[in-house]
Design an enzyme around this catalytic site. Structure first.
Site, PDB file in Angstrom:
ATOM      1  N   HIS A 141       3.754   3.208  -9.018  1.00  0.00           N
ATOM      2  CA  HIS A 141       3.063   2.013  -8.960  1.00  0.00           C
ATOM      3  C   HIS A 141       4.190   1.746  -9.795  1.00  0.00           C
ATOM      4  O   HIS A 141       4.424   0.470  -9.859  1.00  0.00           O
ATOM      5  CB  HIS A 141       1.785   2.121  -9.831  1.00  0.00           C
TER       6      HIS A 141
ATOM      7  N   LEU B 233      12.356 -19.784  -4.446  1.00  0.00           N
ATOM      8  CA  LEU B 233      10.838 -18.632  -4.129  1.00  0.00           C
ATOM      9  C   LEU B 233       9.317 -18.834  -4.901  1.00  0.00           C
ATOM     10  O   LEU B 233       9.755 -19.081  -6.664  1.00  0.00           O
ATOM     11  CB  LEU B 233      11.367 -17.546  -3.995  1.00  0.00           C
TER      12      LEU B 233
ATOM     13  N   ASP C  43       1.084  -1.271  -0.121  1.00  0.00           N
ATOM     14  CA  ASP C  43      -0.248  -0.135   0.270  1.00  0.00           C
ATOM     15  C   ASP C  43       0.638   1.304   0.313  1.00  0.00           C
ATOM     16  O   ASP C  43       1.685   0.693   0.633  1.00  0.00           O
ATOM     17  CB  ASP C  43      -0.768   0.165   1.608  1.00  0.00           C
TER      18      ASP C  43
HETATM   19  C1  FPP Z   1      -2.056   0.960  -3.763  1.00  0.00           C
HETATM   20  O1  FPP Z   1      -1.212   1.704  -3.176  1.00  0.00           O
HETATM   21  C2  FPP Z   1      -1.270  -0.222  -4.831  1.00  0.00           C
HETATM   22  C3  FPP Z   1      -1.794  -1.389  -5.586  1.00  0.00           C
HETATM   23  C4  FPP Z   1      -3.324  -0.863  -5.221  1.00  0.00           C
HETATM   24  C5  FPP Z   1      -0.693  -1.830  -6.383  1.00  0.00           C
HETATM   25  C6  FPP Z   1      -0.138  -2.114  -5.973  1.00  0.00           C
HETATM   26  C7  FPP Z   1       1.228  -2.629  -7.425  1.00  0.00           C
HETATM   27  C8  FPP Z   1       2.185  -2.723  -7.244  1.00  0.00           C
HETATM   28  C9  FPP Z   1       3.390  -2.726  -6.211  1.00  0.00           C
HETATM   29  C10 FPP Z   1       3.130  -3.202  -8.413  1.00  0.00           C
HETATM   30  C11 FPP Z   1       2.173  -4.478  -8.978  1.00  0.00           C
HETATM   31  C12 FPP Z   1       3.678  -4.992  -9.359  1.00  0.00           C
HETATM   32  C13 FPP Z   1       3.511  -6.316 -10.259  1.00  0.00           C
HETATM   33  C14 FPP Z   1       4.432  -7.246 -10.761  1.00  0.00           C
HETATM   34  C15 FPP Z   1       2.162  -7.164 -11.023  1.00  0.00           C
HETATM   35  P1  FPP Z   1      -2.361   2.780  -3.161  1.00  0.00           P
HETATM   36  O2  FPP Z   1      -2.357   3.057  -5.176  1.00  0.00           O
HETATM   37  O3  FPP Z   1      -4.023   3.042  -2.895  1.00  0.00           O
HETATM   38  O4  FPP Z   1      -1.793   3.751  -2.396  1.00  0.00           O
HETATM   39  P2  FPP Z   1      -2.298   5.199  -1.882  1.00  0.00           P
HETATM   40  O5  FPP Z   1      -2.769   4.577  -0.548  1.00  0.00           O
HETATM   41  O6  FPP Z   1      -1.288   5.826  -0.943  1.00  0.00           O
HETATM   42  O7  FPP Z   1      -3.483   5.275  -2.674  1.00  0.00           O
END
Ligand code: FPP
Length: 254
Positions: A51, A145, A34
């Site tokens: 992201h 892994l 997150d």
């Molecule tokens: C939540 O943070 C994160 C997500 C919804 C996306 C997570 C995805 C990645 C870390 C990359 C994916 C990687 C691969 C290998 C497919 P948020 O966007 O809700 O953050 P915020 O709460 O600060 O707005």
């Protein structure tokens, strides 16, 4: 949407993190990644940039987890609820698995990592499915892994599907109601061939589970940090693993 050209210097892998020796190595670590958006906002960057940096961080943490002897790393990359985000962001998030695997699959193969996925695959765009399926196929004989990507994953949807499957087995007389036990349910979950997580990490200060592995987390140890996912370094990961060393897991016993 063009992928971000990164203005920051590449971070060096902190070698102590990979050299740290743990007495208690969790078999399965699950991570709610997150804070990508907040990380980007705090730097005056668009959410996409968070992201993208979050995606690169997956590879850094995979490397440490593999070096530490962790068997399974489940990463919550897209939930069944994330479809509610603006289309532009959803489209970008859906490109990330392919982008990630384009860049890192050769290294993952070299590091003996096996790629798996949990979540409802059929609703993913064809390009996302194709990239993930190809990676699963190409790494299926690796025995290091397991990098388990949770994509279009929602625990309630998973449990509902399991209940339907079991109900179908009952009505077809394949199983008696009285014989339904934990193993019956486990058999119908995406995680059927995986151990339950030993440690759940959530970054970015939120203390909730957000429809992630609700069944599987029954006896999991939780670790929360205020650090946003893109800034969750190898050293932060080792802090979580260190904290795990102190936990006394009793599974309801004494
Ligand atoms: C939540 O943070 C994160 C997500 C919804 C996306 C997570 C995805 C990645 C870390 C990359 C994916 C990687 C691969 C290998 C497919 P948020 O966007 O809700 O953050 P915020 O709460 O600060 O707005």
């Amino acid at each position: 949407m063009a992928f971000f050209k990164w203005p920051f210097k590449k971070r060096k892998v902190e070698s102590f993190a990979r050299n740290a020796t743990l007495k208690l190595v969790p078999n399965h670590v699950a991570i709610i990644m997150d804070g990508n958006g907040r990380w980007a906002n705090s730097r005056g960057l668009p959410r996409f940039a968070g992201h993208k940096e979050g995606m690169d961080n997956v590879k850094r943490i995979v490397k440490v987890a593999n070096a530490q002897g962790i068997k399974v790393l489940t990463m919550y990359a897209f939930s069944t609820e994330n479809w509610r985000r603006p289309k532009q962001e959803v489209d970008y998030l859906m490109k990330l698995p392919k982008e990630f695997l384009n860049i890192y699959l050769p290294e993952l193969i070299e590091e003996n990592v096996q790629v798996k996925m949990i979540g409802h695959r059929a609703q993913l765009p064809a390009h996302t499915q194709a990239a993930v399926e190809q990676a699963i196929e190409q790494t299926k004989h690796n025995n290091g892994l397991i990098l388990n990507l949770a994509l279009n994953y929602g625990s309630r949807a998973e449990i509902i599907a399991a209940i339907k499957a079991v109900a179908g087995d009952v009505s077809a007389n394949n199983i008696n109601i009285d014989d339904i036990d934990e193993a019956t349910i486990n058999k119908h979950l995406f995680t059927t061939d995986l151990p339950d997580p030993d440690l759940l990490i959530r970054t970015s200060g939120e203390m909730r589970v957000s429809n992630f592995l609700l069944w599987q987390l029954a006896y999991t140890e939780f670790w929360f940090t205020d650090v946003h996912w893109p800034a969750f370094t190898e050293a932060e990961f080792v802090k979580a693993l260190d904290a795990y060393q102190q936990r006394k897991r009793r599974y309801g016993g004494l």
